[in-house]
Design a protein around this motif. Structure first.
Motif, mmCIF file in Angstrom:
data_model
loop_
_atom_site.group_PDB
_atom_site.id
_atom_site.type_symbol
_atom_site.label_atom_id
_atom_site.label_comp_id
_atom_site.label_asym_id
_atom_site.label_seq_id
_atom_site.Cartn_x
_atom_site.Cartn_y
_atom_site.Cartn_z
ATOM 1 N N PHE A 37 0.860 -1.175 0.000
ATOM 2 C CA PHE A 37 0.000 0.000 0.000
ATOM 3 C C PHE A 37 0.895 1.222 0.000
ATOM 4 O O PHE A 37 2.097 1.129 0.263
ATOM 5 C CB PHE A 37 -0.887 0.015 1.257
ATOM 6 N N ARG A 38 0.308 2.364 -0.280
ATOM 7 C CA ARG A 38 1.067 3.605 -0.197
ATOM 8 C C ARG A 38 0.162 4.737 0.265
ATOM 9 O O ARG A 38 -1.043 4.704 0.067
ATOM 10 C CB ARG A 38 1.719 3.952 -1.536
ATOM 11 N N GLN A 39 0.809 5.719 0.885
ATOM 12 C CA GLN A 39 0.073 6.901 1.332
ATOM 13 C C GLN A 39 0.885 8.130 0.959
ATOM 14 O O GLN A 39 1.998 8.335 1.468
ATOM 15 C CB GLN A 39 -0.180 6.867 2.829
ATOM 16 N N TYR A 95 3.843 0.849 2.349
ATOM 17 C CA TYR A 95 3.650 -0.061 3.469
ATOM 18 C C TYR A 95 3.461 -1.496 2.989
ATOM 19 O O TYR A 95 2.846 -1.743 1.952
ATOM 20 C CB TYR A 95 2.398 0.322 4.257
ATOM 21 N N CYS A 96 3.944 -2.408 3.794
ATOM 22 C CA CYS A 96 3.762 -3.831 3.566
ATOM 23 C C CYS A 96 2.568 -4.310 4.398
ATOM 24 O O CYS A 96 2.399 -3.870 5.544
ATOM 25 C CB CYS A 96 5.039 -4.550 4.001
ATOM 26 N N ALA A 97 1.765 -5.194 3.817
ATOM 27 C CA ALA A 97 0.604 -5.747 4.515
ATOM 28 C C ALA A 97 0.568 -7.254 4.323
ATOM 29 O O ALA A 97 0.843 -7.740 3.214
ATOM 30 C CB ALA A 97 -0.678 -5.125 3.980
ATOM 31 N N SER A 103 -8.416 -11.248 -0.507
ATOM 32 C CA SER A 103 -9.392 -10.160 -0.600
ATOM 33 C C SER A 103 -9.175 -9.121 0.496
ATOM 34 O O SER A 103 -9.384 -7.926 0.273
ATOM 35 C CB SER A 103 -10.813 -10.705 -0.542
ATOM 36 N N SER A 104 -8.790 -9.572 1.667
ATOM 37 C CA SER A 104 -8.537 -8.617 2.756
ATOM 38 C C SER A 104 -7.367 -7.708 2.435
ATOM 39 O O SER A 104 -7.413 -6.500 2.706
ATOM 40 C CB SER A 104 -8.262 -9.363 4.066
ATOM 41 N N VAL A 105 -6.338 -8.264 1.857
ATOM 42 C CA VAL A 105 -5.171 -7.443 1.494
ATOM 43 C C VAL A 105 -5.556 -6.445 0.409
ATOM 44 O O VAL A 105 -5.241 -5.257 0.502
ATOM 45 C CB VAL A 105 -3.998 -8.324 1.045
ATOM 46 N N VAL A 106 -6.251 -6.891 -0.615
ATOM 47 C CA VAL A 106 -6.639 -5.985 -1.704
ATOM 48 C C VAL A 106 -7.532 -4.868 -1.177
ATOM 49 O O VAL A 106 -7.369 -3.701 -1.553
ATOM 50 C CB VAL A 106 -7.344 -6.756 -2.826
ATOM 51 N N GLY A 110 -9.194 -5.257 7.647
ATOM 52 C CA GLY A 110 -8.999 -6.434 8.477
ATOM 53 C C GLY A 110 -7.647 -7.083 8.295
ATOM 54 O O GLY A 110 -7.466 -8.247 8.637
ATOM 55 N N VAL A 111 -6.696 -6.324 7.749
ATOM 56 C CA VAL A 111 -5.352 -6.875 7.537
ATOM 57 C C VAL A 111 -4.699 -7.158 8.883
ATOM 58 O O VAL A 111 -4.714 -6.320 9.781
ATOM 59 C CB VAL A 111 -4.495 -5.897 6.712
#
Length: 124
Positions: A37-39, A95-97, A103-106, A110-111
């Motif tokens: 992910f990114r912010q 960020y790493c998840a 589906s939760s990661v996408v 709830g990660v």
């Protein structure tokens, strides 16, 4: 204690091709999906890419499709993000998840585990 440690960020010129890494430790991650992910400054966190445990499933945000490639080494418990042809709008904390379900990661909901992030700054 589970730890996700991102690395590889820094200042990059537009058009550059850095590679980010996410090293996971503290438990076994067999069967877990990993994702990025990114912010960006002033924006909400957004999904970038995900890869399943078997590496058979990958998924990308439209904004990075064709430029970024996600991969993983399950022996090293490490995920990578090869970023090519970077643009100034790619500037963000990445960020790493990690979660049991793809589906939760996408969805980013709830990660189970998150890293603390690595900053990528793209100069024009």
């Amino acid at each position: 204690q589970v730890q996700l440690v991102e690395s590889g960020g820094g200042l990059v010129q537009a058009g550059g091709s850095p590679r980010l890494s996410c090293a996971a430790s503290g438990r076994t991650f067999v069967g877990y999906t990993m994702g990025w992910f990114r912010q960006a400054p002033g924006k909400e966190r957004e999904f970038v890419a995900a890869i399943s445990w078997s590496r058979s499933n990958t998924y990308y945000a439209d904004s990075v499709k064709g430029r970024f490639t996600v991969s993983r080494d399950n022996v090293k418990n490490t995920m990578y993000l090869q970023m090519n042809n970077l643009k100034p709008e790619d500037t963000a904390v990445y960020y790493c998840a990690v979660d049991r379900t793809f589906s939760s990661v996408v969805a980013g909901k709830g990660v189970e585990y998150w890293g603390k992030g690595t900053l990528v700054t793209v100069s024009s």
